[in-house]
Design an enzyme around this catalytic site. Structure first.
Site, PDB file in Angstrom:
ATOM      1  N   GLY A  61      24.441 -28.119  -7.563  1.00 53.10           N
ATOM      2  CA  GLY A  61      24.110 -26.911  -6.906  1.00 53.10           C
ATOM      3  C   GLY A  61      22.681 -26.860  -7.471  1.00 53.10           C
ATOM      4  N   SER A  62      21.843 -27.370  -8.305  1.00 51.23           N
ATOM      5  CA  SER A  62      20.775 -27.119  -8.452  1.00 51.23           C
ATOM      6  C   SER A  62      19.539 -27.659  -7.411  1.00 51.23           C
ATOM      7  CB  SER A  62      20.457 -27.586  -9.930  1.00 51.23           C
ATOM      8  OG  SER A  62      18.930 -27.692 -10.175  1.00 51.23           O
ATOM      9  N   PRO A  63      18.798 -26.646  -7.002  1.00 52.17           N
ATOM     10  CA  PRO A  63      17.726 -27.143  -5.989  1.00 52.17           C
ATOM     11  C   PRO A  63      16.748 -28.130  -6.696  1.00 52.17           C
ATOM     12  CG  PRO A  63      18.049 -24.968  -5.836  1.00 52.17           C
ATOM     13  CD  PRO A  63      18.904 -25.051  -7.050  1.00 52.17           C
ATOM     14  N   ARG A  79      18.433 -31.393  -6.725  1.00 50.31           N
ATOM     15  CA  ARG A  79      18.626 -32.156  -5.214  1.00 50.31           C
ATOM     16  C   ARG A  79      17.215 -32.631  -4.761  1.00 50.31           C
ATOM     17  NH1 ARG A  79      19.859 -27.724  -2.472  1.00 50.31           N
ATOM     18  NH2 ARG A  79      20.774 -26.119  -4.117  1.00 50.31           N
TER      19      ARG A  79
END
Length: 222
Positions: free
Chosen positions: A11-13, A16
């Site tokens: 979920g961490s930008p 990603r």
């Protein structure tokens, strides 16, 4: 053989952004999920790797790097066959660097982190209305960056696109993109979605983040 390990959560930008870069470079790596809710990032073992206890953290041949911007620039500089993702031309590189600093200091810090830290760590489910305005201003900046060009830092894909799209695709959890107002951003996202690795590296994690925010019942103060 390249031996890389990425520590993070989907979920961490920033995680990603690194995953997008690794995929673009076709680099194999091990992926270790770090349970932030259980404070696994504060364990003595993890702190030896990264004393700031943040994700992403990258291990490369016994060396540890953190901060997504430093990691993705390092990966391209060391492993890419060309400099297209992070140009060596000083002016072109400066534009990419500026966009990376914009993502770090404005889009992520002012737009995303200023909401998620109070929400996840202090259970503050009403965000100041100024945070909503900050996100709109971020969208306005990105729309301007894309004027007369296909990508964030010019007419070719760079690591700046990976960094900024990871955050923009997460900010929509708080403020939807107005398709009539942000025509360039919408077209740019669709362009990136055509990358064969986009969905696996960023799309799935972005949806996971959006679902988490929706479930939190966060709202903005009036």
């Amino acid at each position: 053989m390249v031996k890389l390990t990425l520590y993070g959560i989907d979920g961490s930008p920033p995680v990603r952004a690194v995953k997008l870069t690794l995929a673009a470079l076709n680099l194999p790596y091990d992926y270790v999920k770090v349970d932030l809710a259980a404070r696994a990032n504060l364990s003595p073992e993890f702190l030896k790797k990264n004393p700031q206890h943040t994700v992403p953290t990258l291990a490369d041949d016994g060396h540890y790097l953190w901060d997504s911007h430093a990691i993705i620039a390092y990966l391209v500089s060391k492993y890419a066959d060309s400099d297209s993702l992070y140009p060596k031309d000083l002016l072109q590189r400066a534009v990419v660097d500026q966009r990376l600093h914009f993502e770090s200091g404005v889009a992520f810090a002012d737009g995303l982190r200023s909401i998620t830290i109070p929400l996840f760590f202090y259970n503050q489910k009403i965000a100041p209305k100024e945070r909503k305005q900050a996100i709109i201003e971020i969208y306005d900046f990105v729309e301007t960056f894309l004027k007369d060009q296909d990508y964030i830092a010019g007419n070719q894909l760079t690591i700046a696109d990976f960094s900024i799209v990871s955050t923009i695709s997460s900010l929509v959890a708080f403020v939807d993109l107005d398709h009539a107002k942000y025509v360039r951003i919408i077209a740019w996202i669709k362009r990136l979605e055509q990358l064969p690795y986009y969905e696996e590296a960023n799309g799935k994690g972005a949806q996971e983040f959006i679902s988490l925010i929706k479930q939190s019942n966060l709202s903005f103060a009036s």
